[in-house]
Design a protein around this motif. Sequence first.
Motif, PDB file in Angstrom:
ATOM      1  N   ARG A 189       0.817  -1.211   0.000  1.00 28.75           N
ATOM      2  CA  ARG A 189       0.000   0.000   0.000  1.00 28.75           C
ATOM      3  C   ARG A 189       0.854   1.266   0.000  1.00 28.75           C
ATOM      4  NH1 ARG A 189      -5.250  -1.112  -1.412  1.00 28.75           N
ATOM      5  NH2 ARG A 189      -5.709  -3.191  -0.614  1.00 28.75           N
ATOM      6  N   VAL A 190       1.975   1.229   0.696  1.00 31.05           N
ATOM      7  CA  VAL A 190       2.931   2.341   0.698  1.00 31.05           C
ATOM      8  C   VAL A 190       4.301   1.707   0.553  1.00 31.05           C
ATOM      9  CG1 VAL A 190       3.921   4.250   2.017  1.00 31.05           C
ATOM     10  CG2 VAL A 190       1.468   3.739   2.228  1.00 31.05           C
ATOM     11  N   SER A 191       4.969   1.985  -0.557  1.00 33.24           N
ATOM     12  CA  SER A 191       6.292   1.397  -0.743  1.00 33.24           C
ATOM     13  C   SER A 191       7.301   2.098   0.163  1.00 33.24           C
ATOM     14  CB  SER A 191       6.729   1.493  -2.209  1.00 33.24           C
ATOM     15  OG  SER A 191       6.830   2.843  -2.593  1.00 33.24           O
ATOM     16  N   HIS A 192       8.416   1.420   0.383  1.00 31.92           N
ATOM     17  CA  HIS A 192       9.469   1.989   1.224  1.00 31.92           C
ATOM     18  C   HIS A 192       9.821   3.367   0.689  1.00 31.92           C
ATOM     19  CE1 HIS A 192      12.947   2.090   3.852  1.00 31.92           C
ATOM     20  NE2 HIS A 192      13.637   2.553   2.831  1.00 31.92           N
ATOM     21  N   ARG A 193       9.791   4.347   1.561  1.00 33.03           N
ATOM     22  CA  ARG A 193      10.045   5.716   1.135  1.00 33.03           C
ATOM     23  C   ARG A 193      10.638   6.513   2.277  1.00 33.03           C
ATOM     24  NH1 ARG A 193       4.549   8.780   1.968  1.00 33.03           N
ATOM     25  NH2 ARG A 193       4.102   7.948   4.019  1.00 33.03           N
ATOM     26  N   LEU A 194      11.437   7.491   1.931  1.00 35.19           N
ATOM     27  CA  LEU A 194      12.003   8.376   2.941  1.00 35.19           C
ATOM     28  C   LEU A 194      11.824   9.841   2.585  1.00 35.19           C
ATOM     29  CD1 LEU A 194      15.222   6.386   3.805  1.00 35.19           C
ATOM     30  CD2 LEU A 194      13.184   6.674   5.197  1.00 35.19           C
ATOM     31  N   LEU A 195      11.472  10.134   1.339  1.00 37.56           N
ATOM     32  CA  LEU A 195      11.352  11.522   0.906  1.00 37.56           C
ATOM     33  C   LEU A 195      10.360  12.329   1.750  1.00 37.56           C
ATOM     34  CD1 LEU A 195      12.318  13.707  -0.965  1.00 37.56           C
ATOM     35  CD2 LEU A 195      10.683  12.906  -2.672  1.00 37.56           C
ATOM     36  N   PRO A 196       9.155  11.813   2.073  1.00 39.25           N
ATOM     37  CA  PRO A 196       8.261  12.608   2.923  1.00 39.25           C
ATOM     38  C   PRO A 196       8.870  12.930   4.290  1.00 39.25           C
ATOM     39  CG  PRO A 196       7.032  10.880   1.836  1.00 39.25           C
ATOM     40  CD  PRO A 196       8.482  10.601   1.572  1.00 39.25           C
ATOM     41  N   LEU A 197       9.629  12.006   4.863  1.00 39.89           N
ATOM     42  CA  LEU A 197      10.300  12.259   6.141  1.00 39.89           C
ATOM     43  C   LEU A 197      11.369  13.334   5.977  1.00 39.89           C
ATOM     44  CD1 LEU A 197      10.847  11.555   9.117  1.00 39.89           C
ATOM     45  CD2 LEU A 197      12.415   9.783   8.291  1.00 39.89           C
ATOM     46  N   VAL A 198      12.180  13.217   4.932  1.00 43.33           N
ATOM     47  CA  VAL A 198      13.228  14.207   4.668  1.00 43.33           C
ATOM     48  C   VAL A 198      12.602  15.589   4.503  1.00 43.33           C
ATOM     49  CG1 VAL A 198      14.930  14.966   2.952  1.00 43.33           C
ATOM     50  CG2 VAL A 198      14.896  12.580   3.710  1.00 43.33           C
ATOM     51  N   GLU A 199      11.518  15.671   3.739  1.00 45.62           N
ATOM     52  CA  GLU A 199      10.864  16.961   3.526  1.00 45.62           C
ATOM     53  C   GLU A 199      10.294  17.526   4.824  1.00 45.62           C
ATOM     54  OE1 GLU A 199       8.225  15.914   0.332  1.00 45.62           O
ATOM     55  OE2 GLU A 199       9.705  16.521  -1.176  1.00 45.62           O
ATOM     56  N   SER A 200       9.738  16.680   5.668  1.00 43.41           N
ATOM     57  CA  SER A 200       9.214  17.115   6.960  1.00 43.41           C
ATOM     58  C   SER A 200      10.327  17.660   7.844  1.00 43.41           C
ATOM     59  CB  SER A 200       8.508  15.950   7.641  1.00 43.41           C
ATOM     60  OG  SER A 200       8.131  16.286   8.948  1.00 43.41           O
ATOM     61  N   ILE A 201      11.465  16.978   7.862  1.00 40.91           N
ATOM     62  CA  ILE A 201      12.620  17.434   8.657  1.00 40.91           C
ATOM     63  C   ILE A 201      13.129  18.756   8.109  1.00 40.91           C
ATOM     64  CG2 ILE A 201      15.013  16.897   9.234  1.00 40.91           C
ATOM     65  CD1 ILE A 201      14.096  13.902   9.290  1.00 40.91           C
ATOM     66  N   GLY A 202      13.156  18.873   6.783  1.00 42.71           N
ATOM     67  CA  GLY A 202      13.607  20.127   6.167  1.00 42.71           C
ATOM     68  C   GLY A 202      12.701  21.291   6.499  1.00 42.71           C
ATOM     69  N   ARG A 203      11.382  21.060   6.502  1.00 41.32           N
ATOM     70  CA  ARG A 203      10.435  22.127   6.869  1.00 41.32           C
ATOM     71  C   ARG A 203      10.648  22.558   8.321  1.00 41.32           C
ATOM     72  NH1 ARG A 203       7.054  18.996   3.666  1.00 41.32           N
ATOM     73  NH2 ARG A 203       6.154  17.935   5.470  1.00 41.32           N
ATOM     74  N   ALA A 204      10.866  21.581   9.188  1.00 41.37           N
ATOM     75  CA  ALA A 204      11.093  21.898  10.601  1.00 41.37           C
ATOM     76  C   ALA A 204      12.406  22.670  10.776  1.00 41.37           C
ATOM     77  CB  ALA A 204      11.106  20.621  11.433  1.00 41.37           C
ATOM     78  N   ALA A 205      13.438  22.299  10.012  1.00 40.16           N
ATOM     79  CA  ALA A 205      14.731  22.982  10.108  1.00 40.16           C
ATOM     80  C   ALA A 205      14.635  24.415   9.626  1.00 40.16           C
ATOM     81  CB  ALA A 205      15.787  22.216   9.303  1.00 40.16           C
ATOM     82  N   SER A 206      13.835  24.641   8.576  1.00 39.13           N
ATOM     83  CA  SER A 206      13.728  26.005   8.040  1.00 39.13           C
ATOM     84  C   SER A 206      12.927  26.916   8.970  1.00 39.13           C
ATOM     85  CB  SER A 206      13.113  25.991   6.637  1.00 39.13           C
ATOM     86  OG  SER A 206      11.764  25.577   6.687  1.00 39.13           O
ATOM     87  N   ARG A 207      12.074  26.339   9.824  1.00 40.70           N
ATOM     88  CA  ARG A 207      11.311  27.137  10.790  1.00 40.70           C
ATOM     89  C   ARG A 207      12.150  27.477  12.024  1.00 40.70           C
ATOM     90  NH1 ARG A 207       6.826  23.659   9.181  1.00 40.70           N
ATOM     91  NH2 ARG A 207       7.400  22.193  10.808  1.00 40.70           N
ATOM     92  N   SER A 208      13.223  26.723  12.245  1.00 37.20           N
ATOM     93  CA  SER A 208      14.058  26.943  13.445  1.00 37.20           C
ATOM     94  C   SER A 208      14.968  28.134  13.304  1.00 37.20           C
ATOM     95  CB  SER A 208      14.906  25.708  13.733  1.00 37.20           C
ATOM     96  OG  SER A 208      14.083  24.608  13.982  1.00 37.20           O
TER      97      SER A 208
END
Length: 159
Positions: free
Chosen positions: A140-159
Amino acid sequence: MAVDELDTRILRLVLEQPRTSVREYARILGVARGTLQARLDRLERDGVITGTAPDLSPAALGHPVLAFVHIEVTQGHLDEVGDALAAVPEIVEAFSITGGGDLLTRVVARDNAHLEDVVQKLISLPGVVRTRTEIALRERVSHRLLPLVESIGRAASRS
């Protein structure tokens, strides 16, 4: 390890275009090749980037059946059983877990009969008490890391 916005952009590019050269990554991102290489080296050294091997499809290699096998182990034999699992080529991943069982393995097989043979091999390992097998019907959801990377990047840019 802190991942900043440039690291996030680099990781996104590496995930989306894994066969691109460092020079081309630098051009796309608008940074110096040396800067990009230093960032890649740091991401590897810090264990963020762990490999560069291609993703392979077990199904395309003739092993379309995917199952998750929970293994209960005799107390004190976890390391022995874990080591023995490495000798079973159909086991593509194995984890120590909490909850029901001690180990969780991801197993691929040619067909259900082959899966049964693999499970019987696991049951016969010294230290294995019992197994429980669940066959995957559809991914249903293949192995992926891009959404996690993007979430971390958004959090880093807000810091």
